[in-house]
Design a protein around this motif. Structure first.
Motif, mmCIF file in Angstrom:
data_model
loop_
_atom_site.group_PDB
_atom_site.id
_atom_site.type_symbol
_atom_site.label_atom_id
_atom_site.label_comp_id
_atom_site.label_asym_id
_atom_site.label_seq_id
_atom_site.Cartn_x
_atom_site.Cartn_y
_atom_site.Cartn_z
ATOM 1 N N THR A 106 5.485 -36.922 25.359
ATOM 2 C CA THR A 106 4.766 -36.972 26.715
ATOM 3 C C THR A 106 3.808 -35.524 26.671
ATOM 4 O O THR A 106 3.859 -34.705 26.019
ATOM 5 C CB THR A 106 5.838 -36.697 27.731
ATOM 6 N N ASN A 107 3.286 -35.693 27.851
ATOM 7 C CA ASN A 107 2.273 -34.710 28.247
ATOM 8 C C ASN A 107 2.975 -33.284 28.439
ATOM 9 O O ASN A 107 4.212 -33.228 28.871
ATOM 10 C CB ASN A 107 1.392 -34.789 29.356
ATOM 11 N N ALA A 108 2.268 -32.173 28.322
ATOM 12 C CA ALA A 108 3.071 -30.881 28.637
ATOM 13 C C ALA A 108 1.708 -29.875 29.063
ATOM 14 O O ALA A 108 0.559 -30.129 28.351
ATOM 15 C CB ALA A 108 3.833 -30.035 27.746
ATOM 16 N N LEU A 109 1.784 -29.305 29.974
ATOM 17 C CA LEU A 109 0.625 -28.177 30.393
ATOM 18 C C LEU A 109 0.556 -26.978 29.887
ATOM 19 O O LEU A 109 1.529 -26.175 30.376
ATOM 20 C CB LEU A 109 0.561 -28.230 31.949
ATOM 21 N N HIS A 110 0.074 -26.700 28.826
ATOM 22 C CA HIS A 110 0.138 -25.320 28.099
ATOM 23 C C HIS A 110 -0.765 -25.200 27.124
ATOM 24 O O HIS A 110 -1.685 -25.880 27.211
ATOM 25 C CB HIS A 110 1.595 -25.353 27.520
ATOM 26 N N SER A 111 -0.704 -24.277 26.143
ATOM 27 C CA SER A 111 -1.447 -24.040 24.954
ATOM 28 C C SER A 111 -0.656 -24.232 23.855
ATOM 29 O O SER A 111 0.560 -24.139 23.902
ATOM 30 C CB SER A 111 -2.134 -22.645 25.265
ATOM 31 N N SER A 112 -1.341 -24.176 22.710
ATOM 32 C CA SER A 112 -0.744 -24.450 21.474
ATOM 33 C C SER A 112 -1.462 -23.931 20.160
ATOM 34 O O SER A 112 -1.982 -25.065 19.272
ATOM 35 C CB SER A 112 -0.225 -26.245 21.043
ATOM 36 N N SER A 113 -1.564 -22.843 19.769
ATOM 37 C CA SER A 113 -2.090 -22.466 18.592
ATOM 38 C C SER A 113 -0.911 -22.024 17.807
ATOM 39 O O SER A 113 0.019 -21.809 18.167
ATOM 40 C CB SER A 113 -3.063 -21.337 18.706
ATOM 41 N N ILE A 114 -1.281 -21.778 16.552
ATOM 42 C CA ILE A 114 -0.328 -21.501 15.513
ATOM 43 C C ILE A 114 -0.807 -19.848 14.654
ATOM 44 O O ILE A 114 -1.837 -20.099 14.186
ATOM 45 C CB ILE A 114 0.088 -22.392 14.368
ATOM 46 N N ASP A 115 -0.102 -19.106 15.081
ATOM 47 C CA ASP A 115 -0.593 -17.744 14.645
ATOM 48 C C ASP A 115 0.244 -17.398 13.402
ATOM 49 O O ASP A 115 1.552 -17.117 13.547
ATOM 50 C CB ASP A 115 -0.551 -16.783 15.758
ATOM 51 N N ALA A 116 -0.265 -17.171 12.194
ATOM 52 C CA ALA A 116 0.390 -16.976 11.168
ATOM 53 C C ALA A 116 -0.391 -16.060 10.161
ATOM 54 O O ALA A 116 -1.466 -16.592 9.828
ATOM 55 C CB ALA A 116 1.045 -18.198 10.349
ATOM 56 N N SER A 117 0.132 -14.948 9.723
ATOM 57 C CA SER A 117 -0.436 -14.325 8.424
ATOM 58 C C SER A 117 -1.935 -13.743 9.190
ATOM 59 O O SER A 117 -2.832 -13.676 8.033
ATOM 60 C CB SER A 117 -0.419 -14.942 7.060
ATOM 61 N N GLY A 118 -1.896 -13.411 10.221
ATOM 62 C CA GLY A 118 -3.177 -12.976 10.764
ATOM 63 C C GLY A 118 -4.340 -13.959 10.960
ATOM 64 O O GLY A 118 -5.381 -13.594 11.268
#
Length: 230
Positions: A106-118
């Motif tokens: 389903t939908n969600a209202l948010h953000s979604s990046s992956i921060d890894a090893s700089g």
């Protein structure tokens, strides 16, 4: 109706146990509320709502150790596969049957990046899941604000149990989560994503009192490590 055991592992992490074990958003390492270690978790299926570290958590390590099936949105699945662990991607509105468990994104209202090893990687779009397991329907909203189509989610899937963030700041707070309950109309609401850190400090009793004064939904407040059986 068949039974299911639900264990809250703190933050947004839950373990659902029936014929199969389903683990959601396994943020264990670095989670001050976590009641266990990643090595104690042996799921058959692992579901990730979005790419932020407090949700992706220990998924790669658990997947590598157990060989469980990992399900997430396409971009997060691609990131996991880039780490040498197999994952299966899907997208919003889609449904998969995984080890006898029916998952609808389903939908969600948010953000979604992956921060890894700089480096920052494309984490696709945040999501929630409708989970149909052992005759029960559970809605894990993921990280989200309240949105009108929660009413549609309630009408389409009629979830018995809704797992809803109440922490505020990064997700909806208590006022918005109460409105979400009014829109979804589950039999049971379980608050999550609060009190892990000071910035998302909330009193779940306030959520319980407001929900139960305005709706017929029962609120169950869980402690990390606590289980309920339904």
């Amino acid at each position: 109706m068949a039974g299911i055991k639900i264990t809250w592992l703190g933050h947004s992490a839950f373990l659902l146990e029936a014929e199969k074990r389903l683990l959601i958003d396994p943020f264990i390492s670095g989670n001050p509320m976590a009641p266990c270690t990643p090595e104690e978790l042996n799921p058959d299926v692992l579901v990730i709502t979005h790419g932020h570290q407090d949700h992706l958590g220990d998924a790669i390590e658990i997947g590598k150790r157990t060989g469980c099936r990992i399900i997430s949105i396409h971009e997060v699945a691609n990131y996991i596969k880039s780490k040498g662990v197999f994952a299966e991607g899907m997208n919003k509105g889609g449904t998969m049957n995984v080890e006898g468990i029916k998952l609808t994104m389903t939908n969600a209202l948010h953000s979604s990046s992956i921060d890894a090893s700089g480096f920052s990687f494309d984490g696709g779009s945040p999501a929630g899941f409708i989970i149909q397991i052992n005759g029960r329907t559970i809605y894990h909203a993921g990280d989200t604000g309240v949105f009108g189509d929660m009413q549609l989610i309630g009408e389409l899937y009629e979830p018995e149990i809704a797992l809803l963030p109440i922490g505020g700041h990064f997700t909806m707070g208590i006022k918005e989560a109460v409105k979400a309950v009014e829109l979804i109309r589950p039999k049971i609401a379980i608050p999550m994503h609060y009190n892990t850190f000071d910035v998302i400090s909330q009193d779940p009793l306030e959520f319980q009192q407001s929900v139960e004064s305005k709706t017929s939904t029962k609120v169950i407040i869980m402690k990390p490590g606590e289980s309920i059986e339904l």
